[in-house]
Design an enzyme around this catalytic site. Structure first.
Site, PDB file in Angstrom:
ATOM      1  N   GLY A   1       0.837  -1.206   0.000  1.00  0.00           N
ATOM      2  CA  GLY A   1       0.000   0.000   0.000  1.00  0.00           C
ATOM      3  C   GLY A   1       0.871   1.256   0.000  1.00  0.00           C
TER       4      GLY A   1
ATOM      5  N   ARG B   1      13.476  10.132  -2.794  1.00  0.00           N
ATOM      6  CA  ARG B   1      14.340  11.277  -3.101  1.00  0.00           C
ATOM      7  C   ARG B   1      15.626  11.235  -2.290  1.00  0.00           C
ATOM      8  NH1 ARG B   1      14.552  16.078  -0.223  1.00  0.00           N
ATOM      9  NH2 ARG B   1      15.176  17.994  -1.354  1.00  0.00           N
TER      10      ARG B   1
ATOM     11  N   ARG C   1       0.979  -5.095  -5.363  1.00  0.00           N
ATOM     12  CA  ARG C   1       1.153  -6.307  -4.549  1.00  0.00           C
ATOM     13  C   ARG C   1       1.385  -7.441  -5.546  1.00  0.00           C
ATOM     14  NH1 ARG C   1      -2.589  -3.312  -1.332  1.00  0.00           N
ATOM     15  NH2 ARG C   1      -1.735  -2.961   0.755  1.00  0.00           N
TER      16      ARG C   1
ATOM     17  N   GLY D   1       5.668  -2.169   3.380  1.00  0.00           N
ATOM     18  CA  GLY D   1       5.171  -2.729   4.634  1.00  0.00           C
ATOM     19  C   GLY D   1       5.639  -4.153   4.855  1.00  0.00           C
ATOM     20  N   ASP D   2       4.856  -4.898   5.635  1.00  0.00           N
ATOM     21  CA  ASP D   2       5.334  -6.221   6.061  1.00  0.00           C
ATOM     22  C   ASP D   2       5.492  -7.191   4.882  1.00  0.00           C
ATOM     23  OD1 ASP D   2       2.629  -6.534   5.597  1.00  0.00           O
ATOM     24  OD2 ASP D   2       2.122  -7.165   7.636  1.00  0.00           O
TER      25      ASP D   2
ATOM     26  N   THR E   1       4.294   2.620   5.424  1.00  0.00           N
ATOM     27  CA  THR E   1       2.889   2.199   5.468  1.00  0.00           C
ATOM     28  C   THR E   1       2.152   3.080   6.460  1.00  0.00           C
ATOM     29  OG1 THR E   1       1.325   0.459   6.124  1.00  0.00           O
ATOM     30  CG2 THR E   1       3.482   0.399   7.177  1.00  0.00           C
TER      31      THR E   1
ATOM     32  N   ASP F   1      -0.130   2.182   8.332  1.00  0.00           N
ATOM     33  CA  ASP F   1      -0.653   1.365   9.439  1.00  0.00           C
ATOM     34  C   ASP F   1       0.153   1.450  10.723  1.00  0.00           C
ATOM     35  OD1 ASP F   1      -1.573  -1.387   7.209  1.00  0.00           O
ATOM     36  OD2 ASP F   1      -2.454   0.592   7.559  1.00  0.00           O
TER      37      ASP F   1
ATOM     38  N   ASP G   1       2.427  -0.553  11.702  1.00  0.00           N
ATOM     39  CA  ASP G   1       2.329  -1.918  12.273  1.00  0.00           C
ATOM     40  C   ASP G   1       3.602  -2.738  12.063  1.00  0.00           C
ATOM     41  OD1 ASP G   1       0.540  -3.542   9.498  1.00  0.00           O
ATOM     42  OD2 ASP G   1       2.246  -2.149   9.553  1.00  0.00           O
TER      43      ASP G   1
ATOM     44  N   MET H   1      -8.654   3.086   8.444  1.00  0.00           N
ATOM     45  CA  MET H   1      -7.760   2.021   8.005  1.00  0.00           C
ATOM     46  C   MET H   1      -6.775   1.639   9.115  1.00  0.00           C
ATOM     47  SD  MET H   1      -6.739   2.803   4.075  1.00  0.00           S
ATOM     48  CE  MET H   1      -7.735   2.145   2.727  1.00  0.00           C
TER      49      MET H   1
ATOM     50  N   ARG I   1      -5.467  -1.902   8.777  1.00  0.00           N
ATOM     51  CA  ARG I   1      -5.409  -3.370   8.668  1.00  0.00           C
ATOM     52  C   ARG I   1      -5.650  -3.950  10.058  1.00  0.00           C
ATOM     53  NH1 ARG I   1      -3.423  -6.045   4.247  1.00  0.00           N
ATOM     54  NH2 ARG I   1      -2.157  -4.280   3.567  1.00  0.00           N
TER      55      ARG I   1
ATOM     56  N   LYS J   1     -24.931  14.382  26.154  1.00  0.00           N
ATOM     57  CA  LYS J   1     -24.159  14.560  24.905  1.00  0.00           C
ATOM     58  C   LYS J   1     -25.166  14.606  23.759  1.00  0.00           C
ATOM     59  CE  LYS J   1     -19.521  13.392  25.925  1.00  0.00           C
ATOM     60  NZ  LYS J   1     -18.262  13.543  25.184  1.00  0.00           N
TER      61      LYS J   1
ATOM     62  N   HIS K   1      -9.751   5.079   1.187  1.00  0.00           N
ATOM     63  CA  HIS K   1      -8.408   5.333   0.666  1.00  0.00           C
ATOM     64  C   HIS K   1      -7.971   6.793   0.689  1.00  0.00           C
ATOM     65  CE1 HIS K   1      -8.760   1.184  -0.487  1.00  0.00           C
ATOM     66  NE2 HIS K   1      -7.497   1.173  -0.853  1.00  0.00           N
TER      67      HIS K   1
HETATM   68  O1  F6P Z   1      -1.604  -1.343   4.471  1.00  0.00           O
HETATM   69  C1  F6P Z   1      -2.127  -0.082   4.176  1.00  0.00           C
HETATM   70  C2  F6P Z   1      -3.606  -0.194   3.903  1.00  0.00           C
HETATM   71  O2  F6P Z   1      -4.112   1.066   3.607  1.00  0.00           O
HETATM   72  C3  F6P Z   1      -4.407  -0.795   5.040  1.00  0.00           C
HETATM   73  O3  F6P Z   1      -4.649   0.132   6.082  1.00  0.00           O
HETATM   74  C4  F6P Z   1      -5.644  -1.215   4.310  1.00  0.00           C
HETATM   75  O4  F6P Z   1      -6.371  -2.226   4.984  1.00  0.00           O
HETATM   76  C5  F6P Z   1      -5.051  -1.767   3.001  1.00  0.00           C
HETATM   77  O5  F6P Z   1      -3.841  -1.060   2.790  1.00  0.00           O
HETATM   78  C6  F6P Z   1      -5.949  -1.598   1.813  1.00  0.00           C
HETATM   79  O6  F6P Z   1      -5.318  -2.276   0.732  1.00  0.00           O
HETATM   80  P1  F6P Z   1      -5.673  -1.883  -0.802  1.00  0.00           P
HETATM   81  O7  F6P Z   1      -5.127  -0.531  -1.064  1.00  0.00           O
HETATM   82  O8  F6P Z   1      -4.980  -2.967  -1.601  1.00  0.00           O
HETATM   83  O9  F6P Z   1      -7.177  -1.920  -0.889  1.00  0.00           O
END
Ligand code: F6P
Length: 331
Positions: free
Chosen positions: A18, A28, A79, A109-110, A133, A135, A137, A177, A179, A221, A260
């Site tokens: 992602g 850069r 990916r 990412g991972d 990333t 995330d 994570d 988002m 994940r 509230k 996104h």
């Molecule tokens: O890993 C980054 C991320 O934005 C996650 O937070 C999200 O679940 C995933 O990618 C979405 O993947 P894609 O862009 O392939 O829909």
């Protein structure tokens, strides 16, 4: 991993997984640090897919002009399932050899890290990973590139939604988002003043959430915001809203799934500096003979962690104090 320093003449750079705001700043910095040290640079489009399809090009200092402020990645990303096969990796390696690439900087990412570790061992090619990333994570670093910017994007959305929620006395469920990570949900939830935050790392039963919402309603509230991390075990915001409404319909309820847009936008100052430091460090580590590691930041210090170690454990990245504080701030 530091081996006998193998002469590096050409460094390949790619982004994978992602995209994240700040990736361009890392690209850069890596390009310019390599060129500064007299090395040549090959840009690889679409991550591992581009390595297999041989979509590579010569990069110079002008290739990375005026990109530090841009979200996304000029190297594109993807990916790649084919890279998970020995045949795919063999094709990729042959293309790198033909291009004269003898070391890699991998930003992602991972999944990127896992592919880099397998590939680097299989073909003895030095790879330095940069955690890119939203995330946050990844092991080996307190922060990943893009995480700060994504947080700022989410709190901007929360602030806007709060305006309309307050105008209509509504209860909003906002899905973010991350994940399987709750870092964005927790930090943006606190920064956005959310009344409740559902996290993948914490089991929050629907009845418990309803109890929190009923107490908030008792405190008069007039509107409320609940942040739902996409990886929460109760399901996404739509599922949570439906299940809450079955038992608690005091408020008119709406759902916003941010999606996104959290991945885009101009990187924040913090992400630009973090990415620049990491891109600089990645190249210098390669030139020092480090062959298989990830760059990270601990506090304000740039560090490296062997890739195998970074992939072998699961650091809990959630700030437990902040989880507790979030509950108190919702009073
Ligand atoms: O890993 C980054 C991320 O934005 C996650 O937070 C999200 O679940 C995933 O990618 C979405 O993947 P894609 O862009 O392939 O829909």
């Amino acid at each position: 991993m530091t081996n006998q320093v193998k002469e590096i003449n050409r460094i390949g750079i790619f982004t994978s997984g992602g995209d994240a705001p700040g990736m361009n700043a890392a690209i850069r910095a890596a390009v310019r640090t390599a060129l500064y040290n007299g090395k040549k640079v090959t840009g690889i489009y679409h991550g591992y897919q581009g390595m297999i399809e041989n979509t590579m090009f010569e990069m110079n200092s002008r290739s990375v002009s005026s990109i530090i402020q841009k979200g996304g990645t000029i190297l594109k990303t993807a990916r790649c399932m084919e890279f998970r096969t020995p045949e795919g990796r063999k094709t990729a390696y042959e293309n790198l050899v033909n291009a004269g690439v003898d070391a890699l900087v991998a930003i992602g990412g991972d999944g990127t890290f896992t592919g880099a570790e397998v590939f680097s061992k299989e073909y003895d090619i030095p790879v330095m990973c940069i955690p890119g990333t939203i995330d946050n994570d990844l092991n080996g670093t307190d922060l990943t590139i893009g995480y700060d910017t994504a947080n700022n994007t989410v709190i901007d959305a929360i602030d806007k939604i709060r305006d309309t929620a307050a105008s209509h006395n509504r209860l909003f469920f906002i899905e973010v988002m991350g994940r399987d990570s709750g870092c964005i949900a927790l930090n943006a939830g606190v920064a956005g003043g959310a009344e409740a935050i559902l996290l993948p790392e914490k089991e929050t039963a629907i009845d418990e959430l309803i109890d929190m919402l009923e107490h908030a309603a008792d405190r008069n509230k007039s509107s409320m915001i609940v942040i739902v991390a996409e990886g929460d075990k109760n399901g996404g915001a739509k599922d949570v809203a439906r299940r809450v409404n079955e038992k608690f319909d005091y408020y008119d309820t709406k759902v916003s799934i941010l999606g996104h847009l959290q991945r885009g936008g101009a990187p924040s100052s913090a992400d630009r500096v973090l990415a620049t430091r990491m891109g600089y460090a990645a190249v210098n580590e390669l030139l020092k003979g480090n062959t298989r590691a990830t760059i990270g930041i601990r506090g304000s210090e740039i560090v490296t962690t062997p890739l195998e170690e970074a992939l072998s454990k699961k650091e809990l990245k959630l700030n437990e104090d902040l989880v507790e504080i979030a509950k108190i701030m919702a009073l």
